[in-house]
Every structure is written in structure tokens, then in C-alpha cells.
Design a protein around this motif. Structure first.
Motif, PDB file in Angstrom:
ATOM      1  N   LEU A 140       0.826  -1.188   0.000  1.00 50.66           N
ATOM      2  CA  LEU A 140       0.000   0.000   0.000  1.00 50.66           C
ATOM      3  C   LEU A 140       0.873   1.255   0.000  1.00 50.66           C
ATOM      4  O   LEU A 140       1.877   1.312   0.702  1.00 50.66           O
ATOM      5  N   THR A 141       0.492   2.251  -0.813  1.00 54.13           N
ATOM      6  CA  THR A 141       1.171   3.549  -0.800  1.00 54.13           C
ATOM      7  C   THR A 141       0.124   4.659  -0.768  1.00 54.13           C
ATOM      8  O   THR A 141      -1.083   4.384  -0.821  1.00 54.13           O
ATOM      9  N   VAL A 142       0.598   5.907  -0.726  1.00 56.24           N
ATOM     10  CA  VAL A 142      -0.333   7.036  -0.741  1.00 56.24           C
ATOM     11  C   VAL A 142      -1.155   7.064  -2.029  1.00 56.24           C
ATOM     12  O   VAL A 142      -2.262   7.610  -2.053  1.00 56.24           O
ATOM     13  N   ALA A 143      -0.651   6.466  -3.091  1.00 58.87           N
ATOM     14  CA  ALA A 143      -1.423   6.398  -4.341  1.00 58.87           C
ATOM     15  C   ALA A 143      -2.704   5.599  -4.131  1.00 58.87           C
ATOM     16  O   ALA A 143      -3.775   5.987  -4.609  1.00 58.87           O
ATOM     17  N   ASP A 144      -2.614   4.498  -3.406  1.00 60.46           N
ATOM     18  CA  ASP A 144      -3.803   3.682  -3.133  1.00 60.46           C
ATOM     19  C   ASP A 144      -4.779   4.424  -2.224  1.00 60.46           C
ATOM     20  O   ASP A 144      -5.997   4.350  -2.420  1.00 60.46           O
ATOM     21  N   LEU A 145      -4.248   5.138  -1.238  1.00 68.46           N
ATOM     22  CA  LEU A 145      -5.122   5.910  -0.354  1.00 68.46           C
ATOM     23  C   LEU A 145      -5.904   6.945  -1.154  1.00 68.46           C
ATOM     24  O   LEU A 145      -7.115   7.086  -1.009  1.00 68.46           O
ATOM     25  N   SER A 146      -5.197   7.664  -2.005  1.00 74.70           N
ATOM     26  CA  SER A 146      -5.805   8.740  -2.770  1.00 74.70           C
ATOM     27  C   SER A 146      -6.845   8.219  -3.759  1.00 74.70           C
ATOM     28  O   SER A 146      -8.011   8.635  -3.737  1.00 74.70           O
ATOM     29  N   LEU A 147      -6.438   7.312  -4.633  1.00 75.83           N
ATOM     30  CA  LEU A 147      -7.375   6.788  -5.629  1.00 75.83           C
ATOM     31  C   LEU A 147      -8.453   5.928  -4.987  1.00 75.83           C
ATOM     32  O   LEU A 147      -9.574   5.866  -5.491  1.00 75.83           O
TER      33      LEU A 147
END
Length: 199
Positions: A140-147
Motif C-alpha cells: 500500500l502507498t499514498v497512491a492507493d489511499l488517494s485513488l
């Protein structure tokens, strides 16, 4: 969600979206865009959720958390940034174009074009996900949180077809199993009520 992951306690101020508090002179003085969220950290104020996440990670997360959620490896970070820009410039805009007319203009529901545009955005997300568990691989990264926030919110106005979008469906289900994602699911339920209030 990010604050929960890194163990940061935030002092929230609920903005009355329905009364356009985010467009009030006091709020616009803090955030000239008049958007939500805005972060005030002492005398420092920033807005735009992706920027806020990067700031909180850099200032308050451990080095291990920073590397996990926003890795410094050049190519990995470039991919994450690509996904964050996709969210800002395309993915979230598709949601916004459907939701705002319903909430503020009394439109009875999403248009066929609005729903078709959301499907086009999910087609892109499918390609980005490929065969990976998360956007940049097995973590998990901030990309997954955002999208993930945008994708979950889209379900308030549009059914995510698991046949057309199997990768996105599995990815979103994976996110929804995470304890920190509960706050997003609560927000989606509120958004569903708002989105269906004119029908």
C-alpha cells in the motif's frame, strides 16, 4: 486515513459543506481555492489532499513509514506521482462533474455521459493496476489511499461493475478490509444520501 496509519492525532474542524462554509471569507482566507481539506499546522497552512499527505508523511512519519507509503526510489515515486496526478486531473474530476450538479444544482442524478466518463477513468485504473495487488506492487502507498478514496466515493453515484472492472473491484475490496478505511466507508454512506436526495 494517513494520520491513522502513521499514528498521528488530528484536531478536526467539521466544515459545513451544505452551507458553503468552505466558500466563506474566513475559510477562503486560509485556502484561496475554497476546497476541502485544509491543513493548519501551527502557523503553516496548506490545502490539496495529496500535498497534505506528503507534508504529514515528511514531518510526522517515521523513516520506515515514509519509505513504505511514499518510497524514495526514483521510479517507484515517479509512478506514485503519476497516479496522484491522475487522481487530481482526471479520476476525481469525473466524480466531481457528476456529484456537484446533483448537490448544488438540483440535478436528479448522474447523466449518461457522466457515468460513461467514470467508466473511462476506471478503464485507465484497470490498466494501471495490471496484475498487482496495489498500484505500485504488493504494498500500500499514498497512491492507493488517494485513488481508493475517489473510487469508493464514485460508488455513491455509480455501480462498479466487477465484470468490466475486476481488478479495480478486487483492489477496492482489499482496501475496504483495512481498519483505517472505515472512515472512508462512513463518508461514502453520507455521500450516497446526499447524492440521492433529489431523486
Amino acid at each position: 486515513m494517513l494520520a491513522d496509519i502513521i499514528g498521528l492525532e488530528l484536531d478536526f474542524h467539521e466544515v459545513d459543506f451544505a452551507s458553503l462554509e468552505h466558500k466563506s471569507p474566513e475559510y477562503v482566507k486560509l485556502n484561496p481555492m475554497g476546497t476541502i481539506p485544509t491543513l493548519k499546522d501551527g502557523d503553516f497552512v496548506i490545502s490539496e489532499s495529496h500535498t497534505i499527505m506528503q507534508y504529514l508523511l515528511t514531518k510526522y512519519a517515521t523513516k520506515e513509514q515514509q519509505e513504505e507509503l511514499y518510497p524514495s526510489d526514483l521510479r517507484t515515486r515517479a509512478l506514485i506521482n503519476q497516479y496522484l496526478f491522475f487522481d487530481t486531473g482526471i479520476f476525481f474530476i469525473r466524480l466531481k462533474n457528476v456529484i456537484l450538479p446533483i448537490v448544488f444544482e438540483g440535478v436528479k442524478g448522474p447523466t449518461e455521459k457522466g457515468l460513461a466518463d467514470i467508466d473511462v477513468a476506471f478503464t485507465t485504473l484497470e490498466a494501471y493496476l495490471g496484475d498487482k495487488e496495489y498500484l505500485v506492487g504488493d504494498r500500500l502507498t499514498v497512491a492507493d489511499l488517494s485513488l481508493g478514496c475517489t473510487a469508493a466515493s464514485m460508488r455513491s453515484v455509480h455501480h462498479l461493475d466487477p465484470v468490466k472492472f475486476p481488478r479495480s473491484t478486487k483492489w477496492l475490496a482489499r482496501l475496504e478490509e483495512k481498519p483505517f478505511f472505515k472512515v472512508m466507508l462512513n463518508a461514502v454512506e453520507i455521500l450516497k444520501v446526499i447524492a440521492n436526495s433529489n431523486q
